[in-house]
Design a protein around this motif. Structure first.
Motif, PDB file in Angstrom:
ATOM      1  N   PRO A   1      -1.496   1.377  11.423  1.00 17.50           N
ATOM      2  CA  PRO A   1      -0.918   0.088  11.819  1.00 17.50           C
ATOM      3  C   PRO A   1       0.579   0.027  11.512  1.00 17.50           C
ATOM      4  O   PRO A   1       1.036   0.540  10.484  1.00 17.50           O
ATOM      5  N   THR A   2       1.333  -0.572  12.399  1.00 12.15           N
ATOM      6  CA  THR A   2       2.778  -0.712  12.200  1.00 12.15           C
ATOM      7  C   THR A   2       3.056  -1.473  10.914  1.00 12.15           C
ATOM      8  O   THR A   2       2.403  -2.467  10.611  1.00 12.15           O
ATOM      9  N   CYS A   3       4.023  -0.991  10.157  1.00 13.86           N
ATOM     10  CA  CYS A   3       4.433  -1.616   8.882  1.00 13.86           C
ATOM     11  C   CYS A   3       3.303  -1.623   7.862  1.00 13.86           C
ATOM     12  O   CYS A   3       3.188  -2.554   7.058  1.00 13.86           O
ATOM     13  N   SER A   4       2.441  -0.598   7.881  1.00  9.31           N
ATOM     14  CA  SER A   4       1.343  -0.523   6.906  1.00  9.31           C
ATOM     15  C   SER A   4       1.847  -0.595   5.472  1.00  9.31           C
ATOM     16  O   SER A   4       1.287  -1.294   4.630  1.00  9.31           O
ATOM     17  N   CYS A   5       2.908   0.152   5.181  1.00 10.89           N
ATOM     18  CA  CYS A   5       3.436   0.203   3.814  1.00 10.89           C
ATOM     19  C   CYS A   5       4.846  -0.382   3.722  1.00 10.89           C
ATOM     20  O   CYS A   5       5.503  -0.276   2.683  1.00 10.89           O
ATOM     21  N   GLY A   6       5.325  -0.979   4.785  1.00 12.75           N
ATOM     22  CA  GLY A   6       6.675  -1.519   4.843  1.00 12.75           C
ATOM     23  C   GLY A   6       7.219  -1.340   6.246  1.00 12.75           C
ATOM     24  O   GLY A   6       6.585  -0.706   7.087  1.00 12.75           O
ATOM     25  N   CYS A   7       8.379  -1.893   6.492  1.00 12.21           N
ATOM     26  CA  CYS A   7       8.997  -1.797   7.815  1.00 12.21           C
ATOM     27  C   CYS A   7      10.367  -1.140   7.710  1.00 12.21           C
ATOM     28  O   CYS A   7      11.016  -1.191   6.660  1.00 12.21           O
ATOM     29  N   ARG A   8      10.774  -0.531   8.791  1.00 14.45           N
ATOM     30  CA  ARG A   8      12.123   0.034   8.814  1.00 14.45           C
ATOM     31  C   ARG A   8      13.142  -1.081   8.701  1.00 14.45           C
ATOM     32  O   ARG A   8      13.017  -2.133   9.323  1.00 14.45           O
ATOM     33  N   ASN A   9      14.144  -0.837   7.898  1.00 13.30           N
ATOM     34  CA  ASN A   9      15.207  -1.816   7.734  1.00 13.30           C
ATOM     35  C   ASN A   9      16.518  -1.148   8.110  1.00 13.30           C
ATOM     36  O   ASN A   9      17.151  -0.480   7.301  1.00 13.30           O
TER      37      ASN A   9
ATOM     38  N   THR B   1       9.045   6.320   9.924  1.00 16.44           N
ATOM     39  CA  THR B   1       7.874   6.230  10.796  1.00 16.44           C
ATOM     40  C   THR B   1       7.621   4.756  11.095  1.00 16.44           C
ATOM     41  O   THR B   1       8.233   3.875  10.490  1.00 16.44           O
ATOM     42  N   ASN B   2       6.697   4.507  11.996  1.00 12.81           N
ATOM     43  CA  ASN B   2       6.332   3.122  12.277  1.00 12.81           C
ATOM     44  C   ASN B   2       5.507   2.514  11.157  1.00 12.81           C
ATOM     45  O   ASN B   2       5.497   1.298  10.978  1.00 12.81           O
ATOM     46  N   HIS B   3       4.806   3.376  10.391  1.00  9.43           N
ATOM     47  CA  HIS B   3       3.979   2.850   9.303  1.00  9.43           C
ATOM     48  C   HIS B   3       4.714   2.844   7.967  1.00  9.43           C
ATOM     49  O   HIS B   3       4.367   2.068   7.078  1.00  9.43           O
ATOM     50  N   MET B   4       5.688   3.698   7.778  1.00  8.43           N
ATOM     51  CA  MET B   4       6.520   3.770   6.574  1.00  8.43           C
ATOM     52  C   MET B   4       5.713   4.040   5.297  1.00  8.43           C
ATOM     53  O   MET B   4       6.056   3.580   4.209  1.00  8.43           O
TER      54      MET B   4
ATOM     55  N   CYS C   1      14.884   4.745   4.897  1.00  9.35           N
ATOM     56  CA  CYS C   1      14.033   5.874   5.248  1.00  9.35           C
ATOM     57  C   CYS C   1      14.928   6.989   5.767  1.00  9.35           C
ATOM     58  O   CYS C   1      16.125   6.789   5.984  1.00  9.35           O
ATOM     59  N   VAL C   2      14.335   8.147   5.971  1.00  6.10           N
ATOM     60  CA  VAL C   2      15.104   9.329   6.360  1.00  6.10           C
ATOM     61  C   VAL C   2      14.615   9.832   7.708  1.00  6.10           C
ATOM     62  O   VAL C   2      13.410  10.018   7.911  1.00  6.10           O
ATOM     63  N   ASP C   3      15.542  10.043   8.625  1.00  7.57           N
ATOM     64  CA  ASP C   3      15.210  10.617   9.918  1.00  7.57           C
ATOM     65  C   ASP C   3      15.075  12.130   9.756  1.00  7.57           C
ATOM     66  O   ASP C   3      16.029  12.806   9.361  1.00  7.57           O
ATOM     67  N   SER C   4      13.881  12.640  10.014  1.00 10.37           N
ATOM     68  CA  SER C   4      13.633  14.062   9.782  1.00 10.37           C
ATOM     69  C   SER C   4      14.489  14.967  10.650  1.00 10.37           C
ATOM     70  O   SER C   4      14.653  16.143  10.354  1.00 10.37           O
ATOM     71  N   LYS C   5      15.057  14.437  11.734  1.00  9.94           N
ATOM     72  CA  LYS C   5      15.864  15.261  12.637  1.00  9.94           C
ATOM     73  C   LYS C   5      17.358  15.123  12.370  1.00  9.94           C
ATOM     74  O   LYS C   5      18.172  15.752  13.022  1.00  9.94           O
ATOM     75  N   GLY C   6      17.711  14.273  11.424  1.00  7.09           N
ATOM     76  CA  GLY C   6      19.127  14.021  11.177  1.00  7.09           C
ATOM     77  C   GLY C   6      19.727  15.005  10.198  1.00  7.09           C
ATOM     78  O   GLY C   6      19.028  15.614   9.382  1.00  7.09           O
ATOM     79  N   PRO C   7      21.056  15.175  10.199  1.00  8.85           N
ATOM     80  CA  PRO C   7      21.725  16.114   9.281  1.00  8.85           C
ATOM     81  C   PRO C   7      21.758  15.592   7.849  1.00  8.85           C
ATOM     82  O   PRO C   7      22.048  16.340   6.932  1.00  8.85           O
TER      83      PRO C   7
ATOM     84  N   PRO D   1       0.826  -1.217   0.000  1.00  5.75           N
ATOM     85  CA  PRO D   1       0.000   0.000   0.000  1.00  5.75           C
ATOM     86  C   PRO D   1       0.856   1.260   0.000  1.00  5.75           C
ATOM     87  O   PRO D   1       2.056   1.230   0.286  1.00  5.75           O
ATOM     88  N   THR D   2       0.207   2.383  -0.302  1.00  6.25           N
ATOM     89  CA  THR D   2       0.922   3.654  -0.395  1.00  6.25           C
ATOM     90  C   THR D   2       0.403   4.691   0.596  1.00  6.25           C
ATOM     91  O   THR D   2       0.921   5.808   0.632  1.00  6.25           O
ATOM     92  N   CYS D   3      -0.600   4.333   1.390  1.00  6.83           N
ATOM     93  CA  CYS D   3      -1.157   5.299   2.332  1.00  6.83           C
ATOM     94  C   CYS D   3      -1.812   4.552   3.488  1.00  6.83           C
ATOM     95  O   CYS D   3      -2.124   3.364   3.378  1.00  6.83           O
ATOM     96  N   CYS D   4      -2.000   5.259   4.595  1.00  5.28           N
ATOM     97  CA  CYS D   4      -2.629   4.651   5.768  1.00  5.28           C
ATOM     98  C   CYS D   4      -3.464   5.692   6.485  1.00  5.28           C
ATOM     99  O   CYS D   4      -3.366   6.894   6.214  1.00  5.28           O
ATOM    100  N   VAL D   5      -4.287   5.225   7.428  1.00  3.35           N
ATOM    101  CA  VAL D   5      -5.234   6.091   8.122  1.00  3.35           C
ATOM    102  C   VAL D   5      -5.015   5.991   9.627  1.00  3.35           C
ATOM    103  O   VAL D   5      -4.852   4.892  10.172  1.00  3.35           O
ATOM    104  N   SER D   6      -5.005   7.137  10.306  1.00  4.35           N
ATOM    105  CA  SER D   6      -4.986   7.189  11.769  1.00  4.35           C
ATOM    106  C   SER D   6      -6.258   7.894  12.239  1.00  4.35           C
ATOM    107  O   SER D   6      -6.886   8.642  11.483  1.00  4.35           O
ATOM    108  N   LEU D   7      -6.631   7.656  13.515  1.00  3.01           N
ATOM    109  CA  LEU D   7      -7.925   8.107  14.012  1.00  3.01           C
ATOM    110  C   LEU D   7      -7.791   8.731  15.394  1.00  3.01           C
ATOM    111  O   LEU D   7      -6.927   8.336  16.181  1.00  3.01           O
ATOM    112  N   SER D   8      -8.672   9.682  15.705  1.00  6.62           N
ATOM    113  CA  SER D   8      -8.766  10.228  17.062  1.00  6.62           C
ATOM    114  C   SER D   8     -10.139  10.871  17.220  1.00  6.62           C
ATOM    115  O   SER D   8     -10.872  11.066  16.237  1.00  6.62           O
ATOM    116  N   SER D   9     -10.474  11.222  18.489  1.00  3.48           N
ATOM    117  CA  SER D   9     -11.778  11.799  18.754  1.00  3.48           C
ATOM    118  C   SER D   9     -11.713  12.673  19.993  1.00  3.48           C
ATOM    119  O   SER D   9     -10.859  12.476  20.873  1.00  3.48           O
ATOM    120  N   PHE D  10     -12.646  13.624  20.092  1.00  8.70           N
ATOM    121  CA  PHE D  10     -12.676  14.539  21.233  1.00  8.70           C
ATOM    122  C   PHE D  10     -13.024  13.809  22.531  1.00  8.70           C
ATOM    123  O   PHE D  10     -12.672  14.266  23.616  1.00  8.70           O
TER     124      PHE D  10
END
Length: 458
Positions: free
Chosen positions: A247-255, A291-294, A262-268, A229-238
């Protein structure tokens, strides 16, 4: 009657467990067919009209109609290919060009535009000189979806074909049509000769007719386009502080063993790996933020407010792909309350009614020049809007996850949803959810052991 020995029982349970896991994982993302229940008649139809005969062939206009309601072709655009049935060549083109000329060494004087047995054609870019254009050309291969804008859901080019025959009986329909948009996913059927097209003049008083016409139908399969897959959905409510993530590994897993997965957004390292958007017609594979979902794209559905007669939802689309600006993006959402959608605040909306009298699906897309471009990953890599629904007294409830969507597509691809038992529940139903989940697990274990026991007896 004796019981199965523990080792035999364990073996059977293990085998059954493996089989069940395999079936569940296989059924969770079906390859199936190009048939889409939310767009049952969606396809791209290619119409090949022979306009006039020449000394050794014909002049034809080739038009692609995107009859898909919400799946469009984005940059870097479409590539159309086929195999000639005889020894045809392309003498010239307007509104498009072939990617390779091929071996034209046997020709002296005038050299054909393309001599390949299997030509591949691409659209011309905006700004092409007027004398090289035809109607509905020169958008860089981008074709909009039918629901978003029918006027730009068409793309055309014209070609002059030689060594092809000069009558309906001597011309042969090309074979093995292929459509890349820009990658794989489409499967094209054979060309079928149909009733010649009729064209109405600009003054609407004169009608002309093609000499010969054939159609090719291409359908899309997400499984052929990309097995993950190329996209995933997260949910929340008031009413619940829990945020249900993708879900973890929705589109793949970190290797971690492969640098660059993948790229760490906080890395140089991020500045050196981001590929700038140059506008060239090059397909660049996703480079996603770690990310956890990748997934390259995440959609978040937040139930924001519950009024007396209305309820409100906030939808956020986040781009985690450092290599992609999503132009003319769209979101398809299936929810039973779409028949009572009252207002959208910064997205365009149109109902999709694939089946008569069932209005539970809508398409959302960005406002032109405002948020129709979903930027690359980063601080501006998101778009958001709010939806206001009127309550239907007989159906509305916040219980059992009713307020959350049944299905979400992004740019025509089905997104991975969290499992229903993880949805945010109302505070007074949390204990029932826990007990129900516990009983479900116990019942499942008993059923599995009973099945293993019976198999051992039989």
């Amino acid at each position: 009657m004796g019981f199965l020995c523990s080792s035999t029982s364990s073996s059977i349970v293990f085998k059954l467990g493996v089989s069940l896991v395999f079936l569940v994982s296989f059924s969770s993302y079906t390859p199936a067919d190009a048939y889409d229940p939310l767009d049952p008649s969606g396809n791209i139809t290619i119409k090949w009209d022979i306009i006039t005969w020449t000394g050794d062939g014909y002049v034809a206009t080739v038009t692609m109609y995107n009859f898909q309601q919400y799946r469009h072709i984005q940059a870097p655009g479409w590539t159309l290919g086929w195999s000639w049935a005889k020894r045809e060549v392309i003498w010239g083109m307007n509104g498009g060009q072939t990617t390779e000329q091929g071996d034209c060494s046997k020709f002296k004087g005038t050299i054909p535009h393309c001599c390949k047995k299997t030509p591949s054609v691409v659209d011309l870019l905006p700004g092409t000189p007027y004398n090289q254009q035809v109607a509905n050309c020169c958008r860089g291969g981008v074709i909009n979806s039918w629901a978003q804008d029918p006027a730009t859901a068409v793309s055309s080019f014209q070609l002059t074909v030689g060594q092809a025959g000069t009558t309906n009986k001597t011309v042969r329909v090309p074979k093995n049509f292929t459509l890349k948009a820009p990658g794989p996913g489409y499967t094209c059927g054979p060309g079928k000769i149909v009733k010649p097209s009729r064209f109405v003049g600009t003054d609407k008083r004169r009608v002309t007719q093609a000499m010969m016409t054939w159609n090719v139908t291409c359908t899309y399969s997400q499984f052929l386009a990309q097995r993950t897959p190329t996209c995933c959905v997260s949910l929340s409510s008031f009413y619940n502080s829990t945020i249900v993530p993708c879900p973890t590994c929705s589109c793949g897993c970190r290797n971690t063993s492969q640098p660059g997965n993948c790229v760490d957004s906080k890395g140089p390292r991020i500045a050196s790996v981001v590929v700038p958007n140059t506008g060239k017609s090059l397909y660049v594979p996703p480079l996603v933020q770690c990310t956890n979902h990748m997934c390259p794209v995440r959609i978040h559905w937040h139930v924001k407010v519950n009024y007396k007669a209305y309820w409100r939802v906030k939808v956020t689309i986040t781009n985690f792909n450092y290599n992609m600006n999503y132009s003319q993006w769209n979101l398809v959402v299936q929810h039973p309350n779409f028949d009572n959608l009252t207002q959208t605040f910064s997205f365009n909306y149109k109902p999709l009614i694939p089946y008569a009298s069932i209005n539970d699906t809508g398409i959302l897309w960005g406002v032109k020049f405002y948020n129709d471009l979903l930027m690359q990953a980063g601080p501006y890599g998101n778009v958001q809007s709010e939806l206001l629904f009127q309550k239907e007294a007989s159906a509305f409830t916040l219980e059992k996850g009713w307020a959350f969507p049944r299905r979400i597509y992004f740019n025509g691809d089905n997104c991975v949803m969290p499992p229903p038992d993880s949805y945010p529940w109302l505070p007074n139903t949390a204990s029932y959810k826990l007990i129900g989940s516990l009983f479900a697990r116990i019942a499942g274990s008993i059923s599995l052991l009973l099945t293993a026991f019976l198999h051992g007896i039989l």
